[in-house]
Design a protein around this motif. Structure first.
Motif, PDB file in Angstrom:
ATOM      1  N   GLU A   1      -3.396  -4.732  -3.860  1.00 53.19           N
ATOM      2  CA  GLU A   1      -4.714  -4.093  -3.829  1.00 53.19           C
ATOM      3  C   GLU A   1      -5.731  -5.184  -4.135  1.00 53.19           C
TER       4      GLU A   1
ATOM      5  N   GLU B   1       7.291  -0.217  -0.596  1.00 57.03           N
ATOM      6  CA  GLU B   1       7.546   1.209  -0.818  1.00 57.03           C
ATOM      7  C   GLU B   1       8.439   1.721   0.290  1.00 57.03           C
TER       8      GLU B   1
ATOM      9  N   TYR C   1      -8.065   2.215 -14.928  1.00 55.14           N
ATOM     10  CA  TYR C   1      -9.129   3.215 -14.943  1.00 55.14           C
ATOM     11  C   TYR C   1      -9.467   3.679 -16.350  1.00 55.14           C
TER      12      TYR C   1
END
Ligand code: HAM
Length: 409
Positions: A77, A109, A247
């Motif tokens: 990312e 993944e 976050y």
């Protein structure tokens, strides 16, 4: 025979046309909000990626050792690499920073519908403000992207600071432990049993998740400030916790009709840049999964491109070849995408090639035309042809209908 690595794709010319079109639309929206493009390396030190990525992403990182013995990772990312750049290089630039990127990222993944090992992120980071206006801006920008692309969409909105607060209250104060539970909640795991097994009482958390009305101050503020057309699309979901450790506040995910996985996600991360040795810079951002947007757009037939004007110049003999180059250049200057017949084919073969490729105009140059300084233009769409003076080509193409894209006429 060699095969592609699992989870990767080849993009053929027709696929690329479609992708570039979506990319262009997204870029335009990003730039209209004054975001500026940034790009970081395809690989980073593994430690940077491992620091705040979250368990699930950490597990799926492509890690390798280079010939110098360094442990590197393909970026999964863009937020962590950008936080590194901000901490190291952009710290003294005027705030806020508005940065965007459209680039490939990698996660090991299990491939399935909408999930690949190499995929593309189109995202923004708004850095320097902890005010709710910046959350509203980023969520609205995300809505605008999906609206511009013609999707029916909705946004899930949550607030991980609420979950973290409740966790602290019931005694889970260790940040790592909190992150683990957040990621468990994100995956729909049985966080209650886990908490109980560790001697914590999960009731306050269950209570938070079962509250019906919008009960966090931040969420209320966001909904108040957003334009109605965007706030109408928001569904509050306090269980939304996302799979990344950085976050600290509001988090959100974007969904479109026809796809049950998120096409985008983001949230507020007020400590990441500081963790990387930078100043205390609050930030909020989002990333769309370009490939998922593309998948959904294709299935819904959302995107129809206007016809692009294309031409082919066909010299009928050796003598005409040199002039054909000149005419091709002149057409390109008019903004028409132009091919020259380089296969030495006879007229009929060239014409059937042109129609197969969707080329609308065939400009045929024979010795007769060469002498009279003209060219025969065949409009394959209308099935008409006429002989035109070379000096009047511009006028001819200008008269063609406006539904065709012709960049410089
Ligand atoms: P993320 O939710 O991990 O967020 O990824 C963003 C989007 O990438 C997802 O919503 C999904 O559409 C797409 N995506 C994720 N994994 C795959 C995959 N294997 N194949 C195809 N598409 C996938 C982030 O990465 C954060 N950096 C977003 C952000 C920016 N937060 C703050 N700023």
């Amino acid at each position: 025979m060699f095969r592609r690595p699992k989870g990767t794709r080849d993009f053929l010319p027709e696929d690329m046309k479609f992708r570039r079109h979506i990319e262009k639309t997204i870029r335009k929206v990003f730039e209209s909000y004054s975001y500026e493009e940034i790009l970081t390396p395809t690989f980073e030190y593994f430690d940077l990626i491992a620091e705040k990525s979250g368990e699930e992403i950490r597990r799926s990182v492509y890690v390798f050792e280079d010939k110098g013995g360094r442990t590197l990772a393909l970026r999964p990312e863009m937020t962590a690499p950008i936080a590194r750049v901000i901490a190291n290089e952009l710290r003294s630039r005027p705030k806020p920073l508005r940065l965007y990127y459209i680039t490939n990222v990698f996660r090991y993944e299990e491939p399935q519908r909408g999930r690949w090992r190499e995929f593309w992120h189109a995202g923004v980071e708004l850095v320097g403000s902890s005010r709710v206006e910046s959350d509203v801006e980023v969520i609205s920008l995300g809505c605008e992207v999906l609206e511009t692309l013609g999707f029916k969409y909705y946004v899930k909105l949550g607030d991980v600071s609420e979950i973290r607060n409740v966790l602290s209250e019931i005694g889970v104060t260790d940040e790592r432990e909190q992150n683990l539970i957040l990621s468990m909640i994100d995956r729909g795991g049985d966080y209650s049993s886990y908490l109980e097994s560790k001697g914590f009482d999960p009731r306050a958390l269950n209570e938070l998740f079962s509250t019906r009305e919008v009960n966090t101050e931040k969420i209320r503020q966001v909904l108040n400030l957003m334009e109605d057309k965007f706030s109408d699309r928001v569904i509050v979901d306090l269980k939304l916790s996302r799979g990344l450790d950085y976050y600290t506040g509001l988090v959100f995910e974007f969904y479109v009709e026809g796809l049950d996985v998120a096409v985008g996600g983001g949230g507020r991360y007020d400590k990441l840049i500081e963790t990387f040795g930078g100043p205390r810079l609050p930030a909020v951002g989002l990333a769309f999964g370009l490939d998922r947007i593309e998948l959904a757009a294709k299935e819904r037939n959302l995107i129809s491109e206007s016809e692009v004007m294309k031409a082919i110049v066909i010299p009928l003999s050796e003598k005409c070849v040199k002039k054909s180059f000149e005419i091709s250049s002149a057409l390109r200057e008019l903004g028409i995408i132009t091919e020259l017949e380089v296969m030495g084919r006879k007229l009929n073969k060239s014409l059937s090639y042109a129609s197969e490729k969707g080329i609308r105009f065939a400009l045929i140059l024979g010795e007769k035309e060469l002498e009279s300084n003209t060219i025969t233009v065949k409009d394959l769409k209308k099935g008409e042809q006429e002989e035109i003076e070379l000096g009047k080509l511009k006028k001819y193409f200008k008269s063609i209908t406006r539904d065709t894209v012709c960049t410089s006429l």
